[in-house]
Design an enzyme around this catalytic site. Structure first.
Site, PDB file in Angstrom:
ATOM      1  N   LYS A 164       0.923  -0.815   0.052  1.00 56.96           N
ATOM      2  CA  LYS A 164       0.085  -0.565  -0.388  1.00 56.96           C
ATOM      3  C   LYS A 164       0.977   1.546   0.066  1.00 56.96           C
ATOM      4  CE  LYS A 164      -4.434   0.906   0.053  1.00 56.96           C
ATOM      5  NZ  LYS A 164      -5.578  -0.022  -0.464  1.00 56.96           N
ATOM      6  N   ASP A 188      -7.081   3.862  -4.644  1.00 61.89           N
ATOM      7  CA  ASP A 188      -7.764   3.839  -3.485  1.00 61.89           C
ATOM      8  C   ASP A 188      -8.192   5.343  -3.218  1.00 61.89           C
ATOM      9  OD1 ASP A 188      -7.567   1.944  -0.669  1.00 61.89           O
ATOM     10  OD2 ASP A 188      -7.453   3.883   0.286  1.00 61.89           O
TER      11      ASP A 188
HETATM   12  P1  NDP Z   1     -12.932   7.818  -2.925  1.00 62.34           P
HETATM   13  O1  NDP Z   1     -11.487   8.700  -2.903  1.00 62.34           O
HETATM   14  O2  NDP Z   1     -13.049   7.147  -4.678  1.00 62.34           O
HETATM   15  O3  NDP Z   1     -13.974   8.088  -2.037  1.00 62.34           O
HETATM   16  C1  NDP Z   1     -13.966   8.334  -0.402  1.00 62.34           C
HETATM   17  C2  NDP Z   1     -15.210   8.419  -0.243  1.00 62.34           C
HETATM   18  O4  NDP Z   1     -15.211   9.179   1.533  1.00 62.34           O
HETATM   19  C3  NDP Z   1     -15.432   9.802  -0.245  1.00 62.34           C
HETATM   20  O5  NDP Z   1     -16.611  10.123   0.071  1.00 62.34           O
HETATM   21  C4  NDP Z   1     -14.856  10.668   0.866  1.00 62.34           C
HETATM   22  O6  NDP Z   1     -15.657  11.522   1.739  1.00 62.34           O
HETATM   23  C5  NDP Z   1     -15.008   9.334   2.329  1.00 62.34           C
HETATM   24  N1  NDP Z   1     -14.151  10.046   3.379  1.00 62.34           N
HETATM   25  C6  NDP Z   1     -13.223   9.710   2.760  1.00 62.34           C
HETATM   26  N2  NDP Z   1     -12.082   9.870   4.021  1.00 62.34           N
HETATM   27  C7  NDP Z   1     -13.348  10.262   5.530  1.00 62.34           C
HETATM   28  C8  NDP Z   1     -13.533  10.754   6.542  1.00 62.34           C
HETATM   29  N3  NDP Z   1     -12.068  10.920   6.652  1.00 62.34           N
HETATM   30  N4  NDP Z   1     -14.146  10.914   6.705  1.00 62.34           N
HETATM   31  C9  NDP Z   1     -14.968  11.145   5.874  1.00 62.34           C
HETATM   32  N5  NDP Z   1     -15.840  10.709   4.780  1.00 62.34           N
HETATM   33  C10 NDP Z   1     -14.968  10.186   4.294  1.00 62.34           C
HETATM   34  O7  NDP Z   1     -12.237   6.793  -2.147  1.00 62.34           O
HETATM   35  P2  NDP Z   1     -12.563   4.565  -2.634  1.00 62.34           P
HETATM   36  O8  NDP Z   1     -13.915   4.888  -2.507  1.00 62.34           O
HETATM   37  O9  NDP Z   1     -12.000   4.222  -3.470  1.00 62.34           O
HETATM   38  O10 NDP Z   1     -12.792   4.432  -1.237  1.00 62.34           O
HETATM   39  C11 NDP Z   1     -13.670   4.222   0.019  1.00 62.34           C
HETATM   40  C12 NDP Z   1     -13.337   2.999   0.966  1.00 62.34           C
HETATM   41  O11 NDP Z   1     -12.788   1.873  -0.164  1.00 62.34           O
HETATM   42  C13 NDP Z   1     -11.715   3.119   1.029  1.00 62.34           C
HETATM   43  O12 NDP Z   1     -11.705   2.751   2.419  1.00 62.34           O
HETATM   44  C14 NDP Z   1     -11.080   2.494   0.316  1.00 62.34           C
HETATM   45  O13 NDP Z   1      -9.525   2.102   1.035  1.00 62.34           O
HETATM   46  C15 NDP Z   1     -11.937   0.623   0.477  1.00 62.34           C
HETATM   47  N6  NDP Z   1     -11.017   0.510  -0.738  1.00 62.34           N
HETATM   48  C16 NDP Z   1     -11.111   0.538  -1.929  1.00 62.34           C
HETATM   49  C17 NDP Z   1     -10.953   0.071  -3.038  1.00 62.34           C
HETATM   50  C18 NDP Z   1     -11.146   0.570  -4.709  1.00 62.34           C
HETATM   51  O14 NDP Z   1     -11.149   0.042  -5.353  1.00 62.34           O
HETATM   52  N7  NDP Z   1     -11.188   1.957  -5.224  1.00 62.34           N
HETATM   53  C19 NDP Z   1     -10.629  -1.597  -2.967  1.00 62.34           C
HETATM   54  C20 NDP Z   1     -10.851  -1.176  -1.736  1.00 62.34           C
HETATM   55  C21 NDP Z   1     -11.624  -0.600  -0.651  1.00 62.34           C
HETATM   56  P3  NDP Z   1     -15.151  13.052   0.753  1.00 62.34           P
HETATM   57  O15 NDP Z   1     -14.719  13.308  -0.669  1.00 62.34           O
HETATM   58  O16 NDP Z   1     -15.809  14.604   2.167  1.00 62.34           O
HETATM   59  O17 NDP Z   1     -13.282  13.612   1.636  1.00 62.34           O
END
Ligand code: NDP
Length: 445
Positions: A125, A165
């Site tokens: 990571k 991510d």
């Molecule tokens: P994105 O950046 O596309 O979206 C993240 C989302 O989560 C946004 O809506 C963001 O809001 C919100 N968010 C992030 N940090 C916070 C926080 N501290 N408090 C509240 N809301 C928060 O990321 P992904 O959708 O790719 O990832 C989401 C989760 O899924 C993560 O845990 C990631 O590790 C996991 N994941 C992702 C994979 C992938 O293929 N992308 C694979 C497996 C797991 P805002 O825009 O306001 O920050």
């Protein structure tokens, strides 16, 4: 158990202040230490002691210039955690909260998740404490180019293959790939999540979200139920949340919430295809806030909160770590929730997980439920090596098969002596065995 406490004291003293990493290790140790008691060969070879120590950690300076000509400095990282079953594989996170603890917990989880897919991928990571929010495309490009100017010497298509991510989507992967290609003068599959026109796999953007829903379908089958007609609460509104929502709609469920770091929207009527198209544009093109959805469609917006107070059948935490605590878990159950599956990594606190497991709620940890993303990344690597592109249907079919098999692994290893199924136990042991056997075979390395 004394042995778990002794093991954790050592981990904590060797990795001071890294709370998220301690949390992720503790969750695994709780199931693996008792399991290793029944398999002395793992205990003797100190597999668990070795697995918690990264093979390599790279930390580097990332200087770049804003549109106003100011010089900014961020910190970049790559944690190469375990390569026993394949090259390091895991995403890059760009978020101001990124630090060594976050990335070690994510890299550690990734070892087990990747193993569960049955594909040849080790755990890694990386990322930076950079916030793409509010930056221009040019600034994001400057940052990505600077980040890759150091990272390129530590990664390759046969040794370490990053992906996206939080904060790293199609735009960032494009800039990172462009810079790698320029520096190495090589067109190889060194990153996954690439655009379809330059080596990306079809279904990769959708894979994590779709995979979560395929997994939930398997969980519900155990209760002779299905997703159709269920009311679903989702947190987040990024990549994972978006495609989880799309697949839920396709299968006839009603999704009533989404969130971002500002708050959550509650649309009692349900988010339909037209509203979904609006969200895709809002989040991926105009890069706006979820509040705009409530303004446009006249529904509730709750500032500064997460959606766990909304009544539902199924809750899918898809935003970030530790976003659902013990109190939230109790409230969800009180309001009728029967199933929780983690689209995000470690979104539920240990106390919340205990509440779910003690109340016989169907609960799956992210390392099982969200493995679809890395699985299709693995399929993207295969297509790049073969110089072939598989059709949408072909990739989707393979994804469904992988999620089905992960579920089967969880049920193989997850039953407790009292007959209850723990997906935590099933995913940890199922993921561990393959890596542990490879480590045993490879000697003391
Ligand atoms: P994105 O950046 O596309 O979206 C993240 C989302 O989560 C946004 O809506 C963001 O809001 C919100 N968010 C992030 N940090 C916070 C926080 N501290 N408090 C509240 N809301 C928060 O990321 P992904 O959708 O790719 O990832 C989401 C989760 O899924 C993560 O845990 C990631 O590790 C996991 N994941 C992702 C994979 C992938 O293929 N992308 C694979 C497996 C797991 P805002 O825009 O306001 O920050």
């Amino acid at each position: 158990m004394d042995s778990i406490q002794a093991f954790m004291s050592r981990v904590i003293s060797r990795n001071p202040g890294e709370n998220e990493f301690h949390q992720a290790v503790h969750e695994v140790a709780e199931t693996i230490i008792p399991f290793a008691e029944t398999r002395p060969v793992y205990k003797k070879a100190k597999i668990l002691e070795r697995i918690v120590e990264p093979e390599r950690v790279i930390i580097f300076r990332v200087p770049w210039m804003t549109d106003q000509g100011e010089i900014e400095v961020n910190r970049g990282y790559r944690v190469q955690m375990n390569s026993a079953i394949g090259p390091y594989k895991g995403g890059l996170r760009f978020h101001p909260s990124v630090n060594m603890s976050t990335l070690k917990f994510l890299a550690f989880e990734q070892i087990f998740k990747n193993s569960l897919t049955q594909l040849p991928m080790g755990g890694g990571k990386g990322g930076a404490d950079f916030d793409p929010k509010g930056k221009s495309d040019r600034e994001v490009m400057m940052f990505c180019q600077s980040f890759m100017t150091e990272l390129f010497r530590h990664i390759s298509s046969d040794n370490d293959i990053p992906a996206g991510d939080i904060g790293v989507g199609a735009r960032e992967i494009g800039y990172l790939f462009g810079q790698y290609k320029r520096l190495k003068n090589e067109f190889t599959g060194v990153l996954t999540g690439k655009g379809a026109s330059y080596g990306g796999s079809l279904i990769r953007p959708e894979a994590t979200g779709y995979g979560v829903v395929y997994f939930v379908e398997q969980m519900l089958k155990l209760r002779k139920s299905s997703i159709k007609g269920k009311t679903i609460v989702i947190s987040g509104s990024g990549n994972v949340a978006q495609y989880t929502l799309e697949k839920c709609l396709e299968l006839g469920a009603k999704v009533v919430t989404l969130s971002d770091s500002g708050g959550y929207i509650y649309d009692e009527k349900g988010i339909d295809a037209e509203k979904f198209a609006y969200i895709m544009h809002l989040k991926n093109e105009s890069r706006g806030r979820i509040k705009s959805y409530a303004d446009k469609f006249g529904c509730t917006y709750v500032e500064g909160k997460r959606p766990w107070e909304v009544p539902c059948d199924i809750a899918l935490p898809n935003a970030t770590q530790n976003e659902l605590n013990e109190e939230d878990a109790k409230l969800l159950i009180k309001n009728g929730c029967m199933c929780v599956a983690e689209g995000a990594n470690m979104p539920c606190t240990p106390e919340a997980i205990a509440v779910f497991e003690n109340n016989d709620i169907l609960y799956s940890p992210g390392k099982a439920a969200n493995a679809g993303g890395v699985a299709v990344s693995g399929l993207e690597m295969s297509q790049n090596s073969l110089r072939l592109s598989w059709s949408r249907e072909e990739v989707d079919h393979k994804l469904q098969e992988i999620m089905f098999n992960i579920h089967a692994t969880c049920t193989k290893y997850g039953y407790k002596p009292d007959g209850r199924l723990s997906y935590v136990q099933g995913a940890n042991i199922g993921g561990f065995v393959r890596v542990a056997d490879a480590m045993l075979a490879q000697g003391i390395v």
